[in-house]
Structures are given as structure tokens and as C-alpha cells.
Design a protein around this motif. Sequence first.
Motif, PDB file in Angstrom:
ATOM      1  N   SER A 110     -14.115  21.747  -6.470  1.00  0.00           N
ATOM      2  CA  SER A 110     -12.733  22.145  -6.769  1.00  0.00           C
ATOM      3  C   SER A 110     -11.740  21.056  -6.370  1.00  0.00           C
ATOM      4  CB  SER A 110     -12.407  23.449  -6.031  1.00  0.00           C
ATOM      5  OG  SER A 110     -11.011  23.595  -5.902  1.00  0.00           O
ATOM      6  N   LYS A 112      -8.500  21.243  -6.450  1.00  0.00           N
ATOM      7  CA  LYS A 112      -7.424  21.815  -5.643  1.00  0.00           C
ATOM      8  C   LYS A 112      -7.842  21.876  -4.169  1.00  0.00           C
ATOM      9  CE  LYS A 112      -4.601  25.197  -7.155  1.00  0.00           C
ATOM     10  NZ  LYS A 112      -4.421  26.522  -7.804  1.00  0.00           N
ATOM     11  N   LEU A 113      -9.090  22.281  -3.939  1.00  0.00           N
ATOM     12  CA  LEU A 113      -9.591  22.338  -2.567  1.00  0.00           C
ATOM     13  C   LEU A 113      -9.524  20.971  -1.914  1.00  0.00           C
ATOM     14  CD1 LEU A 113     -11.131  23.594  -0.167  1.00  0.00           C
ATOM     15  CD2 LEU A 113     -13.255  23.121  -1.408  1.00  0.00           C
ATOM     16  N   LYS A 116      -5.945  19.768  -1.246  1.00  0.00           N
ATOM     17  CA  LYS A 116      -5.287  20.517  -0.171  1.00  0.00           C
ATOM     18  C   LYS A 116      -5.891  20.158   1.188  1.00  0.00           C
ATOM     19  CE  LYS A 116      -3.383  24.611  -2.496  1.00  0.00           C
ATOM     20  NZ  LYS A 116      -2.116  24.858  -1.768  1.00  0.00           N
ATOM     21  N   LEU A 117      -7.210  19.932   1.189  1.00  0.00           N
ATOM     22  CA  LEU A 117      -7.858  19.519   2.432  1.00  0.00           C
ATOM     23  C   LEU A 117      -7.305  18.170   2.879  1.00  0.00           C
ATOM     24  CD1 LEU A 117     -10.151  19.989   4.542  1.00  0.00           C
ATOM     25  CD2 LEU A 117     -11.673  18.741   2.984  1.00  0.00           C
TER      26      LEU A 117
ATOM     27  N   PHE B  86      -9.977  30.697   5.825  1.00  0.00           N
ATOM     28  CA  PHE B  86      -9.602  29.294   6.038  1.00  0.00           C
ATOM     29  C   PHE B  86      -8.695  28.792   4.918  1.00  0.00           C
ATOM     30  CE2 PHE B  86     -10.651  24.851   4.853  1.00  0.00           C
ATOM     31  CZ  PHE B  86     -10.139  24.184   5.959  1.00  0.00           C
ATOM     32  N   LEU B  87      -9.085  29.061   3.684  1.00  0.00           N
ATOM     33  CA  LEU B  87      -8.327  28.553   2.540  1.00  0.00           C
ATOM     34  C   LEU B  87      -6.898  29.088   2.541  1.00  0.00           C
ATOM     35  CD1 LEU B  87     -11.084  28.857  -0.228  1.00  0.00           C
ATOM     36  CD2 LEU B  87     -10.274  26.770   0.905  1.00  0.00           C
ATOM     37  N   LEU B  91      -5.228  26.081   4.495  1.00  0.00           N
ATOM     38  CA  LEU B  91      -4.955  25.190   3.357  1.00  0.00           C
ATOM     39  C   LEU B  91      -3.878  25.724   2.413  1.00  0.00           C
ATOM     40  CD1 LEU B  91      -8.362  23.615   2.305  1.00  0.00           C
ATOM     41  CD2 LEU B  91      -6.819  23.033   4.184  1.00  0.00           C
ATOM     42  N   PHE B  93      -3.764  28.202   0.390  1.00  0.00           N
ATOM     43  CA  PHE B  93      -4.104  28.834  -0.886  1.00  0.00           C
ATOM     44  C   PHE B  93      -3.461  30.219  -0.923  1.00  0.00           C
ATOM     45  CE2 PHE B  93      -7.282  25.606  -1.249  1.00  0.00           C
ATOM     46  CZ  PHE B  93      -7.805  25.642  -2.539  1.00  0.00           C
ATOM     47  N   VAL B 101     -13.375  29.543  -5.192  1.00  0.00           N
ATOM     48  CA  VAL B 101     -13.787  28.415  -4.348  1.00  0.00           C
ATOM     49  C   VAL B 101     -14.789  28.891  -3.290  1.00  0.00           C
ATOM     50  CG1 VAL B 101     -13.012  26.586  -2.813  1.00  0.00           C
ATOM     51  CG2 VAL B 101     -11.585  27.274  -4.745  1.00  0.00           C
ATOM     52  N   GLN B 104     -18.452  28.980  -3.993  1.00  0.00           N
ATOM     53  CA  GLN B 104     -19.230  27.756  -3.819  1.00  0.00           C
ATOM     54  C   GLN B 104     -19.473  27.470  -2.342  1.00  0.00           C
ATOM     55  OE1 GLN B 104     -18.948  24.729  -6.391  1.00  0.00           O
ATOM     56  NE2 GLN B 104     -18.240  26.013  -8.065  1.00  0.00           N
TER      57      GLN B 104
END
Lengths: 221, 221
Positions: A110, A112-113, A116-117, B86-87, B91, B93, B101, B104
Amino acid sequence: MLTNLSVSEQNYIKSIYHLQQNSESVTTNALAGHIKTKPASVTDMLKKLQTKNLVNYNPYKSFRLSREGNKAALNIIRRHRLWEFFLVNQLQFTWEEVHEVAEQLEHVTSKKLVDKLDAFLGYPGFDPHGDPIPNSNGKINQQVQMPLFNLPLNTLAIITSVQNQSSDLLSFLSNSGITIGTKLEVKQKLNFDNSLGIKIKNKSSIFISEQIANAIQVNPL
Amino acid sequence: MLTNLSVSEQNYIKSIYHLQQNSESVTTNALAGHIKTKPASVTDMLKKLQTKNLVNYNPYKSFRLSREGNKAALNIIRRHRLWEFFLVNQLQFTWEEVHEVAEQLEHVTSKKLVDKLDAFLGYPGFDPHGDPIPNSNGKINQQVQMPLFNLPLNTLAIITSVQNQSSDLLSFLSNSGITIGTKLEVKQKLNFDNSLGIKIKNKSSIFISEQIANAIQVNPL
DNA sequence: TTAATTTTTTAGATTTGTCTAAAAATAATT
DNA sequence: AATTATTTTTAGACAAATCTAAAAAATTAA
Ligand SMILES: [Mn+2]
Ligand SMILES: [Mn+2]
Ligand SMILES: [Mn+2]
Ligand SMILES: [Mn+2]
């Protein structure tokens, strides 16, 4: 052409990228050794990557990543190193523990992931082993460095990276007071086995083998 | 017997777990529908999970997760929900973006990673959709809740979870001011289509369908 | 420049996970 | 209870990724 790459394809592409850093083009056997598979499997995969335009492949001759393939590799490496940074700086992993876990996390694709990370971590330039982290455009912060083995005697230098993920080696190094940013100089070199006597700033002297000295990259001050 | 589970095996086990929450035992067709595969593939996988002692499988009759399988499922769900937390909390989200996400990330199985992530997040009890996060022993914080659809008229209640990962629904809800912790009461119910008129505390009233009201879980105050 | 060695590719098999079509078992209707 | 409909399983095929053994090409040595 943003094809979806399988985990296997990603691993091949990443390995080809790394092998290309050292030598101009890559051999089937070298890739098989690096990826822990058999040469016949490498050939099969090369044919697939060729049809996807990720490598330029001349059977029996040589192969290299295409521009596409290079871009894909940088993306995978970006994810790998961002996660390594996260693991060490947020989750308190040590630098020898992260590579294995990052080998899995790098395959979560991803965008976006990842972006953002990256932002969450403050857009770090280097991973815990000193390797540069490509930015979202694939741009890399190259640093001037040379193998510690080539550093002239009695020259103060700073460690910039360690080119090996063996956790054996990495924990040996941190136990010896050697990590990214450590300052040291080479005091002597034994002709017998090419081992180096090094003096870590404000610490004791130790001997390290030629192989270790070649894995450590430094920047002379 | 901590067998290494493939991504596919993990997805089957997780789906069986979720389907078991609603009905005692699971049918081949229901599982095929849930996992977007064909009944024949489900049968194949059941035979494999049976030999690994992850399900108790009676051909033509029924199947359930074994104790082993249940434990494995809780582990996968723990990872999924920790990453969702967490996301959203680290982050930035939104709650409708995370499920995909996390699908995965949940397959990265390093126990050390998961436990360190858990600690880093402060051992959260619930994910962004209000679902409980199993602890490292597989223990779940069950909360008392009922579908909003069953809430009596004019009874103040707090939203505890949303039992659906459709990002359509989730963004509709947050746009309507509905999220975990929102306080509301049901003001009327239309016999025509079973839709509910609900009054969100300190906000306007809106109508929602029976399906939506059944996906929202509440705790009467 | 032949011959021997090494590297690489092909041929054919195997494992995992999936599918379609057909058969078998179970459930629902008359 | 017999027929019909549904569900589930089997049989056989296929794609992806791997392997072993054999063949072909390239390299090295004689
Ligand atoms: Mn690494
Ligand atoms: Mn690294
Ligand atoms: Mn989810
Ligand atoms: Mn959730």
C-alpha cells in the motif's frame, strides 16, 4: 505500467538490484545463490520478468533491471528500510533483529501506508544499518564512503554503514562498541591474515578480520 | 504444534472463526461466499486443515475450528486489529481505510513484532471499529452490546462497535457524526421499511436503514 | 583450436491453491 | 416414499513457483 508483483517476483527484483550494486551485470548462478534457489528457477523467473519488461535479458549472456524494474526495486527497498527504521526507533528492536521482520513487511505494498509511515517517522534518510532510504520518488541520498579495510592507517573516520545483514556480525559489532556513527582509526594491519587492529574513540582497541573490515563502510573525517 | 500457516490457510481459518460467531457451525457455501472462492476450493482446503488438526471436519455434515484452529484464528485477529489501531492512532488513517491494509499486515507473523507493537500502542483493548483485541494469550475483552436495531425507543445508548468493514458504510457513518463512543437514542421506527429515526446527542436527527441499524452495536446506558 | 569444464537453459515433475463440470449425498417438496 | 432441488464432494485441469536431470552454450585449459 504498475503491474502487481508477487512476493517471489519482488524478491528476485530486489536481489538483482543489490547484485548490480557490486558488478555491472548479474549472473544466473550469483542470483540463485543470493536468493537461495536453483539456477533453473532463476532462468524461469527471468523469462517471466522479461515479458513484464522488468529486466533486459539476453539468454546465455547477461541481464539487468530495466528502468521499470529499477523503479520497482527502489520501492521495495524503500519499504524494507522504512520498516527497519520503524522497528528500531519506535519498537525498540536492536539493529540485528530487524532485517528478518522487514523481509516480510516490505511486501505490504500500500502506497498510502508507506508514505504515511515515512511522514510519521520524520522522513528518515538512512536505515539502522546506515543504508539510504529512497524517498517516494525513488531518489537516494548517496553518501561518500569506503570499506574500513581500505582506510589508511591512523586516519580518524566515522562509520556510515554496515553492508551485511548477518545478525551474528551485527551483534558482535554492537557488543564491541561499533555502530553507525562510531569514530575510529586503524592502528595496524597484520600481513599474516590481513586483520586490522582498530582503536575505537574513547574505547579499547580490538582486532577484526579482513571480511569484517570490508563489510564496514566509513567516511574519513 | 505451531505449524507455519500459508496466507491462504490463515484466511480460511480467520473466516471460519468469524462465521462461527454468528452460527454454531459453518457451511461450505457460506465459507466460499465469505472468502470469495468456490465451494470445491473450500472442500480442498478443509481436507488440508483437517490433516493439520486445525478444524474438525465431518464431510457432508459440518466443520468447526479445533482448539488449535481457534488459537491460530485469535492470533491472526490480534494482528489485524493491532495494526488497525496503529494505522488510525499513529499514522492518521481514517477508520474506513484501515481494513484493507490490515488484511495484508496481519500475515506478518513475527511474535516479537506483534508483542512489541502491542506494548508500543499501550495494550489497546479495542480496534477502531470497536472490536476487541485479543491479548498475547488469546484472551478477549468481551463487551455487553446489542444491535442498535433492537434498542428500545427513547433509550440513551453508546455506540460500542460497527460489525461491518465496508468503507462505504464507515465513511457514511463518520460523515453523519456516528463513531465509536457516540451517544444516541432511537426516536422512531417506520413500519414501512423498518428504518430508524435516531437522535445523536447534541446533534441533528437522521434516518438509517434496518441493515445499518443492525450493523451498529450499542450499549444502553 | 580442440577438449574439458563451467554456466546456463530446457524438459519434465512436483506442490499449492484454484477452477469447472460431473457425481454423490443431503434436504425439501410433492 | 418418491421425486426434485440444493449442497457438498470428487475428478481432472491449470497457473505459479519450485526442483532434478539432461542438453546446450559459453568459457577455460591444454
Ligand atoms: Mn535489511
Ligand atoms: Mn538495513
Ligand atoms: Mn478489519
Ligand atoms: Mn476492525
